[in-house]
Design a protein around this motif. Structure first.
Motif, mmCIF file in Angstrom:
data_model
loop_
_atom_site.group_PDB
_atom_site.id
_atom_site.type_symbol
_atom_site.label_atom_id
_atom_site.label_comp_id
_atom_site.label_asym_id
_atom_site.label_seq_id
_atom_site.Cartn_x
_atom_site.Cartn_y
_atom_site.Cartn_z
ATOM 1 N N ASP A 91 -31.675 3.206 -39.187
ATOM 2 C CA ASP A 91 -32.133 2.614 -37.931
ATOM 3 C C ASP A 91 -32.405 1.135 -38.171
ATOM 4 O O ASP A 91 -33.546 0.677 -38.211
ATOM 5 C CB ASP A 91 -33.391 3.340 -37.451
ATOM 6 C CG ASP A 91 -33.827 2.892 -36.066
ATOM 7 O OD1 ASP A 91 -33.251 1.917 -35.550
ATOM 8 O OD2 ASP A 91 -34.764 3.508 -35.506
ATOM 9 N N SER A 96 -27.107 0.935 -32.770
ATOM 10 C CA SER A 96 -27.708 0.592 -31.483
ATOM 11 C C SER A 96 -26.702 0.196 -30.412
ATOM 12 O O SER A 96 -26.932 0.447 -29.224
ATOM 13 C CB SER A 96 -28.736 -0.526 -31.664
ATOM 14 O OG SER A 96 -28.132 -1.756 -32.040
ATOM 15 N N GLU A 153 -32.737 -2.723 -32.061
ATOM 16 C CA GLU A 153 -31.700 -2.680 -31.030
ATOM 17 C C GLU A 153 -31.090 -4.068 -30.871
ATOM 18 O O GLU A 153 -31.780 -5.019 -30.512
ATOM 19 C CB GLU A 153 -32.296 -2.217 -29.699
ATOM 20 C CG GLU A 153 -32.798 -0.777 -29.728
ATOM 21 C CD GLU A 153 -33.381 -0.335 -28.408
ATOM 22 O OE1 GLU A 153 -33.934 -1.197 -27.683
ATOM 23 O OE2 GLU A 153 -33.286 0.864 -28.099
#
Length: 242
Positions: A91, A96, A153
């Motif tokens: 992550d 994203s 993101e």
């Protein structure tokens, strides 16, 4: 099908070690080597490449995606379901863009840690077993928790930079949907549009929309990277005319 997308390279043992894990945990699954030369340590470029490649694979397949400069740190690990395809990886923004460009996306945090895990090789020890379970059709719900958003993101819009240089020296950008009359410049050079290599002169530079929908800079029977000194991260100036 399990699709591998990494910056591991092909001359080192890392890809083989990941495949050994997949062979142990998902022996009936086909494993496809999509790309192991993603730009090193660059999840931003990798995110746009991964998003461009994804639609070329059937729904239900599982991508094991690793460009992980933060391996061994507290960065998260995620599973994404986007466009009917599964994505497993760090992550750190890598997943994203594909997550944001699809509707009905679902997200999970990987909470499981195997008993034996290398602090520098989560691709093999953490992500591969999770990807294998998903590919087998055995969703590892006991190892995941649902989340509403990823920790990192990136902007879902186009990335107006060089994001990949292939072995021909063609420079891929993260820009899509460019009309033929657009003005495209990189490294102080103006590139004209061409539909394909054989339609421009030998040694001539041009831009085109490549097979995965990205603006690409090339030289017919030559290397755009060498001729123009291009590198990953170089800005790509695209001016769309009215």
């Amino acid at each position: 099908m399990i699709v591998l997308f990494t910056d591991f390279g092909t001359r080192d043992p890392y890809v083989g070690q990941v495949k050994a894990q997949l062979a142990e945990h998902a022996p009936t699954q086909q494993v496809v080597d999509l790309l192991h030369e993603a730009p090193d340590f660059n999840p931003h470029a990798g995110a746009h490449l991964l998003a461009a490649f994804a639609s070329g694979f059937p729904p239900g397949c599982t991508f094991l995606a690793v460009v992980d400069r933060g391996v061994g740190t507290p960065r998260g690990a995620a599973v994404v379901l986007a466009g009917g395809r599964w994505f497993v990886g760090p992550d750190n923004g890598l997943l994203s863009v594909i997550a944001a460009r699809q509707t009905g996306t679902r997200l999970w945090r990987i909470t499981w840690k195997p008993e034996a895990i290398s602090s520098t090789f989560h691709g093999r020890d953490l992500f591969a077993p999770i990807a294998a379970a998903i590919a087998r059709g055995e969703f590892p719900a006991d190892k995941l928790i649902p989340i509403d958003k990823l920790d990192v993101e990136f902007d879902v819009g186009d990335l107006a930079r060089v994001i990949y240089i292939d072995h021909y020296g063609n420079a891929w950008s993260g820009v899509r949907n460019v009309p033929q009359n657009a003005h495209v410049s990189v490294a102080g050079e103006r590139f004209r549009h061409g539909e394909s290599f054989g339609l421009v002169g030998k040694g001539e530079g041009f831009w085109f929309i490549n097979s995965v929908g990205l603006l690409e800079l090339a030289v017919n029977r030559g290397s755009a990277a060498k001729k123009y000194g291009l590198a990953v991260g170089d800005p790509v100036d695209v001016r769309r005319l009215n």
